[in-house]
Design a protein around this motif. Structure first.
Motif, PDB file in Angstrom:
ATOM      1  N   GLN B  35      26.814   0.544  -5.391  1.00  0.00           N
ATOM      2  CA  GLN B  35      27.425  -0.817  -5.462  1.00  0.00           C
ATOM      3  C   GLN B  35      26.697  -1.860  -4.460  1.00  0.00           C
ATOM      4  OE1 GLN B  35      31.442   0.161  -4.525  1.00  0.00           O
ATOM      5  NE2 GLN B  35      32.200  -2.238  -4.574  1.00  0.00           N
ATOM      6  N   ILE B  36      26.538  -1.760  -3.417  1.00  0.00           N
ATOM      7  CA  ILE B  36      26.088  -2.655  -2.432  1.00  0.00           C
ATOM      8  C   ILE B  36      24.784  -3.142  -3.084  1.00  0.00           C
ATOM      9  CG2 ILE B  36      24.943  -3.118  -0.140  1.00  0.00           C
ATOM     10  CD1 ILE B  36      27.153  -1.027   0.946  1.00  0.00           C
ATOM     11  N   ALA B  37      23.941  -2.482  -3.537  1.00  0.00           N
ATOM     12  CA  ALA B  37      22.710  -2.852  -4.317  1.00  0.00           C
ATOM     13  C   ALA B  37      22.805  -4.037  -5.258  1.00  0.00           C
ATOM     14  CB  ALA B  37      21.837  -1.864  -4.685  1.00  0.00           C
ATOM     15  N   GLU B  39      25.530  -5.810  -5.575  1.00  0.00           N
ATOM     16  CA  GLU B  39      26.108  -7.105  -4.868  1.00  0.00           C
ATOM     17  C   GLU B  39      25.011  -7.904  -4.396  1.00  0.00           C
ATOM     18  OE1 GLU B  39      30.181  -4.840  -3.754  1.00  0.00           O
ATOM     19  OE2 GLU B  39      29.183  -6.060  -2.242  1.00  0.00           O
ATOM     20  N   LEU B  40      24.085  -7.087  -3.683  1.00  0.00           N
ATOM     21  CA  LEU B  40      22.755  -7.935  -3.178  1.00  0.00           C
ATOM     22  C   LEU B  40      22.017  -8.501  -4.210  1.00  0.00           C
ATOM     23  CD1 LEU B  40      21.872  -5.520  -0.025  1.00  0.00           C
ATOM     24  CD2 LEU B  40      23.680  -7.802  -0.197  1.00  0.00           C
ATOM     25  N   VAL B  41      21.778  -7.883  -5.264  1.00  0.00           N
ATOM     26  CA  VAL B  41      20.704  -8.191  -6.138  1.00  0.00           C
ATOM     27  C   VAL B  41      21.457  -9.819  -6.873  1.00  0.00           C
ATOM     28  CG1 VAL B  41      19.922  -7.887  -8.259  1.00  0.00           C
ATOM     29  CG2 VAL B  41      19.836  -6.295  -6.936  1.00  0.00           C
ATOM     30  N   GLN B  42      23.087  -9.841  -6.844  1.00  0.00           N
ATOM     31  CA  GLN B  42      23.448 -10.853  -7.631  1.00  0.00           C
ATOM     32  C   GLN B  42      23.356 -11.817  -6.616  1.00  0.00           C
ATOM     33  OE1 GLN B  42      27.756 -10.427  -8.912  1.00  0.00           O
ATOM     34  NE2 GLN B  42      27.137  -8.270  -8.998  1.00  0.00           N
ATOM     35  N   GLU B  43      23.579 -11.611  -5.222  1.00  0.00           N
ATOM     36  CA  GLU B  43      23.672 -12.457  -4.514  1.00  0.00           C
ATOM     37  C   GLU B  43      22.420 -13.125  -4.104  1.00  0.00           C
ATOM     38  OE1 GLU B  43      26.140 -13.910  -2.618  1.00  0.00           O
ATOM     39  OE2 GLU B  43      24.915 -15.256  -1.424  1.00  0.00           O
ATOM     40  N   THR B  44      21.141 -12.226  -4.154  1.00  0.00           N
ATOM     41  CA  THR B  44      19.918 -12.770  -4.432  1.00  0.00           C
ATOM     42  C   THR B  44      19.461 -13.712  -5.272  1.00  0.00           C
ATOM     43  OG1 THR B  44      18.999 -10.528  -3.518  1.00  0.00           O
ATOM     44  CG2 THR B  44      17.296 -12.011  -4.407  1.00  0.00           C
ATOM     45  N   PHE B  45      19.801 -13.604  -6.635  1.00  0.00           N
ATOM     46  CA  PHE B  45      19.616 -14.403  -7.811  1.00  0.00           C
ATOM     47  C   PHE B  45      20.683 -15.593  -7.467  1.00  0.00           C
ATOM     48  CE2 PHE B  45      17.534 -10.746  -9.616  1.00  0.00           C
ATOM     49  CZ  PHE B  45      16.599 -11.384 -10.030  1.00  0.00           C
ATOM     50  N   LEU B  46      21.816 -15.331  -6.843  1.00  0.00           N
ATOM     51  CA  LEU B  46      22.483 -16.674  -6.593  1.00  0.00           C
ATOM     52  C   LEU B  46      21.880 -17.755  -5.729  1.00  0.00           C
ATOM     53  CD1 LEU B  46      26.121 -15.039  -6.876  1.00  0.00           C
ATOM     54  CD2 LEU B  46      25.302 -16.721  -8.656  1.00  0.00           C
ATOM     55  N   ARG B  47      21.342 -17.054  -4.885  1.00  0.00           N
ATOM     56  CA  ARG B  47      20.681 -17.994  -3.769  1.00  0.00           C
ATOM     57  C   ARG B  47      19.272 -18.549  -4.401  1.00  0.00           C
ATOM     58  NH1 ARG B  47      21.263 -15.396   2.271  1.00  0.00           N
ATOM     59  NH2 ARG B  47      23.582 -15.041   2.088  1.00  0.00           N
ATOM     60  N   VAL B  48      18.813 -17.734  -5.099  1.00  0.00           N
ATOM     61  CA  VAL B  48      17.412 -18.201  -5.945  1.00  0.00           C
ATOM     62  C   VAL B  48      17.933 -19.346  -6.613  1.00  0.00           C
ATOM     63  CG1 VAL B  48      15.849 -17.994  -7.756  1.00  0.00           C
ATOM     64  CG2 VAL B  48      16.231 -16.237  -6.128  1.00  0.00           C
ATOM     65  N   TRP B  49      18.876 -19.476  -7.400  1.00  0.00           N
ATOM     66  CA  TRP B  49      19.651 -20.693  -8.253  1.00  0.00           C
ATOM     67  C   TRP B  49      19.912 -21.913  -7.295  1.00  0.00           C
ATOM     68  CZ3 TRP B  49      19.813 -22.710 -13.021  1.00  0.00           C
ATOM     69  CH2 TRP B  49      20.808 -23.547 -13.146  1.00  0.00           C
ATOM     70  N   ALA B  50      20.660 -21.506  -6.424  1.00  0.00           N
ATOM     71  CA  ALA B  50      21.170 -22.584  -5.389  1.00  0.00           C
ATOM     72  C   ALA B  50      20.073 -23.191  -4.628  1.00  0.00           C
ATOM     73  CB  ALA B  50      22.218 -21.895  -4.349  1.00  0.00           C
ATOM     74  N   LYS B  51      19.142 -22.409  -4.181  1.00  0.00           N
ATOM     75  CA  LYS B  51      18.109 -23.147  -3.377  1.00  0.00           C
ATOM     76  C   LYS B  51      17.125 -23.186  -3.798  1.00  0.00           C
ATOM     77  CE  LYS B  51      20.246 -20.396   0.571  1.00  0.00           C
ATOM     78  NZ  LYS B  51      20.436 -21.231   1.864  1.00  0.00           N
ATOM     79  N   SER B  52      16.832 -23.318  -5.440  1.00  0.00           N
ATOM     80  CA  SER B  52      15.632 -23.168  -6.058  1.00  0.00           C
ATOM     81  C   SER B  52      14.761 -24.344  -5.742  1.00  0.00           C
ATOM     82  CB  SER B  52      15.842 -23.379  -7.331  1.00  0.00           C
ATOM     83  OG  SER B  52      16.552 -24.348  -7.982  1.00  0.00           O
ATOM     84  N   LYS B  53      15.290 -25.668  -5.218  1.00  0.00           N
ATOM     85  CA  LYS B  53      14.591 -26.655  -4.811  1.00  0.00           C
ATOM     86  C   LYS B  53      13.866 -26.626  -3.467  1.00  0.00           C
ATOM     87  CE  LYS B  53      17.358 -29.808  -7.786  1.00  0.00           C
ATOM     88  NZ  LYS B  53      18.560 -30.571  -7.999  1.00  0.00           N
ATOM     89  N   LEU B  54      14.178 -25.653  -2.706  1.00  0.00           N
ATOM     90  CA  LEU B  54      13.603 -25.339  -1.592  1.00  0.00           C
ATOM     91  C   LEU B  54      12.170 -24.690  -1.616  1.00  0.00           C
ATOM     92  CD1 LEU B  54      16.466 -24.056   1.012  1.00  0.00           C
ATOM     93  CD2 LEU B  54      15.264 -26.463   1.029  1.00  0.00           C
ATOM     94  N   TRP B  55      12.017 -24.247  -2.806  1.00  0.00           N
ATOM     95  CA  TRP B  55      10.766 -23.354  -3.108  1.00  0.00           C
ATOM     96  C   TRP B  55       9.666 -24.552  -3.336  1.00  0.00           C
ATOM     97  CZ3 TRP B  55       8.074 -22.804  -7.890  1.00  0.00           C
ATOM     98  CH2 TRP B  55       6.649 -21.737  -7.743  1.00  0.00           C
ATOM     99  N   ILE B  56       8.517 -24.137  -2.594  1.00  0.00           N
ATOM    100  CA  ILE B  56       7.436 -24.977  -2.756  1.00  0.00           C
ATOM    101  C   ILE B  56       6.463 -24.365  -3.618  1.00  0.00           C
ATOM    102  CG2 ILE B  56       5.944 -26.913  -1.522  1.00  0.00           C
ATOM    103  CD1 ILE B  56       8.068 -27.063   0.871  1.00  0.00           C
ATOM    104  N   PRO B  57       5.950 -24.839  -4.452  1.00  0.00           N
ATOM    105  CA  PRO B  57       4.850 -23.855  -5.160  1.00  0.00           C
ATOM    106  C   PRO B  57       3.559 -23.443  -4.588  1.00  0.00           C
ATOM    107  CG  PRO B  57       5.830 -25.669  -6.926  1.00  0.00           C
ATOM    108  CD  PRO B  57       6.220 -26.027  -5.331  1.00  0.00           C
ATOM    109  N   ASN B  58       3.076 -24.555  -3.840  1.00  0.00           N
ATOM    110  CA  ASN B  58       1.851 -24.427  -3.101  1.00  0.00           C
ATOM    111  C   ASN B  58       1.991 -23.640  -1.629  1.00  0.00           C
ATOM    112  OD1 ASN B  58       0.768 -25.942  -5.225  1.00  0.00           O
ATOM    113  ND2 ASN B  58       0.595 -27.951  -3.996  1.00  0.00           N
ATOM    114  N   LYS B  59       3.346 -23.567  -1.318  1.00  0.00           N
ATOM    115  CA  LYS B  59       3.473 -22.841  -0.253  1.00  0.00           C
ATOM    116  C   LYS B  59       3.494 -21.594   0.076  1.00  0.00           C
ATOM    117  CE  LYS B  59       5.940 -23.722   3.897  1.00  0.00           C
ATOM    118  NZ  LYS B  59       7.382 -24.154   4.395  1.00  0.00           N
TER     119      LYS B  59
END
Lengths: 139, 170
Positions: B35-37, B39-59
């Motif tokens: 169950q925790i896994a 929840e954490l997977v969901q949270e990971t992808f929600l953060r990927v979506w929400a913070k996607s603009k923080l990812w810098i391709p060359n970095k």
């Protein structure tokens, strides 16, 4: 090679000798395992553990995680971080870098009361207090 | 990912299809709870979506960035609920239940892996089980390859010691 060294090497590189980076070392280990019963037993034990690890870390299939995430993303905003990056790089970071300099400047340029008091006292005693001045003279 | 940064939900779905199982494997192996896994997977992808603009391709590689999010969530969970290793597995009870030797050792190994410090566990799970290279793990942990080798070495030694004492106990 001794059993301790073999243990250290197996801990470092695992029991899959084909994955070991140093071919010469691999050959030494293979011959040591072939010669020594103790080494053979240790190697077998490490191999056995390595075989158990995938079973111990068996992963069940996740249930519908993707659908759950997709249902939620419509409510999650994607904030625009560009302004934050600009503010951070061109305003916040220079300000943070300036803070120690400003503090140092303020501390360094302020009057030091202790030094002034001592200086004042010496000046008064030597040149302004006539009694002390007379006491200092030979007459 | 560049499309995800522009808010493209279809691209995000494709990205999830590609990475969900791998991220889930990593998180489940770190926390050992279904169950925790999830929840954490969901949270990971929600953060990927929400913070996607923080990812810098060359970095950084996208996968490294995503695993850093997953790892941080695991660490938060780990801090909240420190994994407890039942130091003395009840071997008599297990023997009564007539489990086979392998099953006892697998159970012990599961628990022993949970007792590893987070960095050792991450290095062990990703290198030994998920097949990452030591260089990839070093990038994720913001560390050197030598340091990862050392983490792996300590993890394997500890597991070997625990399993060795279990075998003697049997």
């Amino acid at each position: 090679m001794n059993i301790q060294e073999l243990g250290n090497l197996l801990d470092r590189h695992g029991s899959d000798l084909n994955q070991w980076p140093d071919q010469q070392l691999r050959q030494q280990v293979q011959s040591y395992i072939a010669e020594s019963a103790e080494a053979h037993e240790l190697f077998s034990q490490v191999q056995y553990i390595d075989r158990l690890v995938p079973k111990a870390l068996f992963v069940p299939q996740p249930t519908n995680v993707e659908a759950k995430v997709l249902n939620q993303i419509s409510t999650v905003r994607q904030p625009n971080y560009n302004w934050y990056r600009h503010v951070s790089n061109w305003v916040l970071k220079p300000i943070l870098a300036m803070i120690p300099l400003v503090i140092g400047f303020i501390l360094g340029s302020g009057p030091n009361q202790d030094v002034l008091l001592v200086e004042e006292e010496l000046t008064t005693e030597r040149f302004e207090d006539p009694v002390n001045y007379l006491a200092m003279s030979d007459d | 990912m560049l499309r995800v940064q522009k808010g493209d939900e279809i691209a995000f779905e494709q990205l999830m299809n590609r990475h969900t199982n791998a991220v889930h494997s990593y998180i489940f192996r770190m926390c050992q709870n279904v169950q925790i896994a999830e929840e954490l997977v969901q949270e990971t992808f929600l953060r990927v979506w929400a913070k996607s603009k923080l990812w810098i391709p060359n970095k950084a590689k996208f996968s490294t960035w995503m695993y850093q999010i997953a790892r941080n969530l695991c660490i938060d969970h780990y801090k909240k609920q420190r994994a407890q290793f039942v130091d003395d597995v009840d071997f008599d009870r297990i023997a009564d239940d007539s489990l086979r030797r392998d099953e006892i050792l697998i159970l012990t190994l599961q628990k022993a892996i949970q007792t590893l410090p987070e960095r050792q566990k991450t290095a062990f799970v990703l290198c030994q089980v998920e097949g990452w290279s030591q260089a990839e793990v070093a990038e994720l942990l913001d560390s050197s390859v030598d340091a990862v080798e050392s983490l792996l070495s300590r993890a394997r030694r500890k597991l070997r010691e625990i399993l060795g004492s279990t075998q003697q106990h049997q």
